[in-house]
Structures are given as C-alpha cells and as structure tokens.
Design an enzyme around this catalytic site. Structure first.
Site, short mmCIF file in Angstrom:
data_model
loop_
_atom_site.label_atom_id
_atom_site.label_comp_id
_atom_site.label_asym_id
_atom_site.label_seq_id
_atom_site.Cartn_x
_atom_site.Cartn_y
_atom_site.Cartn_z
N ALA A 1 0.87 -1.19 0.00
CA ALA A 1 0.00 0.00 0.00
C ALA A 1 0.90 1.24 0.00
CB ALA A 1 -0.96 -0.01 1.18
N HIS B 1 6.66 6.03 1.53
CA HIS B 1 7.51 4.95 1.01
C HIS B 1 8.34 5.45 -0.17
CE1 HIS B 1 4.10 2.47 2.76
NE2 HIS B 1 5.16 1.99 3.37
#
Ligand code: PAF
Length: 283
Positions: free
Chosen positions: A36, A41
């Site tokens: 996800a 990230h």
C-alpha cells in the site's frame, strides 16, 4: 526493469548474481514495507536509489506484528500497483513472499525487544514489536543488504531496529528517513485511506498536538505534565476521536523523561473512528 520475486531461494540467487556483477560499487539497499505504498515509502525508495547500487523493496504484510485480526484483514493489499510504483522509482527487485514462504511453520524463535517495546505503542499493541523485530531480522538475513531504510514516522520501530542490529551484530546501516506530511500536517500513512471525509478533517489534530508540544519545549517549558496537558488540548472533544497516548521520551531508549533537559521525542497515537494513527516529532 523491476523483477518481482516471491521465493527466498530465487531472491538469494538473484542477489548473488547482483553482488558479483556489481562488484565495483555493489551496495544493496533494502526498503522493507507492508505494501500500500504512498509518498512516505516513495521517499524511502528515492533515498535508497540515490545511495545504493541496487535497491530491493520487500512487500510483506507480516501477520506476526498484528495484534488484531480485523486490522490484518483490513490492511490494504494492492501488489500490482505497488510493483508499478517501485518500478517508477528504479527498484531492481521486489520481494513479495507469501506468509507460507516466510513462516512455513509457526516460528519457535522470536525476538523479544524488552523495555524498548513496553511503552508507547508497545503498551497498547501486545506482541507487535516482537513481530516487527522478528520479521525485520528475517528480512535482513534473507537480503543481507548494506543499508536498510525505515520511516521516522514509526520512531519506536526505528529505535528498536537500530538496537536489534546492534545487539545481533547485523552488518547493515540503518537509515531513518523523515516523515512525509500532507499540507495540513497529517503524516502520510496507509491507514489514512480508511478515514471518512469527516474523520479525515479531525485527523490533523494529532500533528497539531505534537506541534504544540514542540512549540512549548522550544519556548523553554520543561515540565512534562504541563506540556502533555496543553498539547492534548489540541485534540478536539469529539466522540469520533480518542487520544490513546501522548508521551515525551528519550529518542534512543524510548523511556519517558521526567523533565526536558535535552533532545526528546514527543510521540502520540490517536484513534479516529476505527482507525489508529501514530505520529511523533523530535525536539
Ligand atoms: O513499517 C512497516 O511497514 C513494517 O513494520 C515493517 C518494517 C515492514 C516490518 O513488517
């Protein structure tokens, strides 16, 4: 080109050939994730890409670190989209094992993190950090990276990982990467996607509470109870919101400080509806 691998043996083979072909500056960077993927990230991947010769991203929703079945079930799964995002960030290998590949049998040996994991989130999520430390050690053993990248948003996790590699002499550099925030201060998180529009409007109060604590500390207030009390008042009195904790801790051992005498980490967790958000600020 990004290669998607699910098996540990296959991953080790690819990494071995990577290490021999890139012998000039063959550093390998690992970005461990549960998928996800979001802007936070992306920041980890970008930094790994800049600093390492090859980048491996792992995507594994680690059942061992979930203390609630509903949280594990609801955790967003979007592998195809995640691999695409990894590809746009120049990731060489995506390691996305199944739970059976990582835990062919329930592990008998797990990593106990001691007092580092007792406070803050550890107090409310029994076994969570045992699960995190165990899977991180496994991933480090499997990939054997030179550097591994973790978000500062999970400050307690980062402190535990740093201590894990020190205690087990794991030859890896742990890199902490700053939190990415939305314009209103809300820390970017996979869990934000679960917030309804009304909940989303309440969510930035978590950051506002931390920012208030930081402001008081910067202005010289050193009484922890006063800071906690005034910071907590930033969270609106609304039945949809519940501040689980707001603590002021030493940034290394994550233990509460009695008074502000040096650098601290203000960490908090807040429920908005059925979503639990965490955040922290270093002062
Ligand atoms: O921060 C996370 O996403 C997870 O806790 C980690 C480090 C990938 C371990 O499962």
């Amino acid at each position: 080109m990004t290669v998607l691998i699910g098996g540990i043996a296959e991953l080790r083979e690819s990494l071995a050939s990577m290490r021999t072909t890139s012998h000039t500056s063959g550093s390998i960077g690992l970005v461990p994730t549960m998928g996800a993927l979001h802007a936070g990230h992306a920041r980890l991947l970008e930094q790994a890409r800049r600093e390492c010769h090859s980048v491996v991203a792992s995507i594994f929703i680690n059942p061992l670190q979930f203390d609630r079945d509903d949280d594990l079930k609801q955790y967003p799964r979007m592998l195809e989209r995640d691999v695409e995002l990894c590809s746009t960030h120049g990731v060489d290998l995506v390691f996305a094992p199944t739970a059976g590949e990582m835990y062919p049998t329930a592990p008998l040996c797990t990593v106990e993190v001691g007092p580092l994991g007792d406070h803050l989130c550890g107090r409310y999520r029994p076994g969570h950090f045992r699960g995190v430390a165990t899977v991180v050690l496994k991933l480090l053993e499997i990939v054997q990276p030179d550097a591994a990248y973790f978000g500062e948003k999970d400050a307690q996790q980062l402190a535990i990982v740093r201590r894990l590699v020190a205690d087990f002499n794991v030859p890896v550099t742990i890199v902490g990467v700053p939190t990415v925030r939305e314009k209103d201060g809300l820390a970017v998180s996979s869990r934000n996607s679960r917030l309804s529009p009304a909940e989303r409007a309440l969510a930035p109060s978590l950051y506002q509470a931390l920012a208030e604590a930081a402001r008081l500390i910067a202005s010289g207030v050193d009484d922890v109870d006063v800071i906690k009390d005034r910071a907590s008042k930033q969270v609106p009195r609304d039945p949809a919101v519940r501040l689980e904790y707001l603590e002021i801790v030493d940034p290394e051992d994550m233990q509460p400080v009695p008074r502000i005498t040096g650098a601290v980490c203000v960490a908090a967790a807040m429920w908005v509806g059925s979503t639990r958000l965490i955040d922290n600020i270093s002062c």
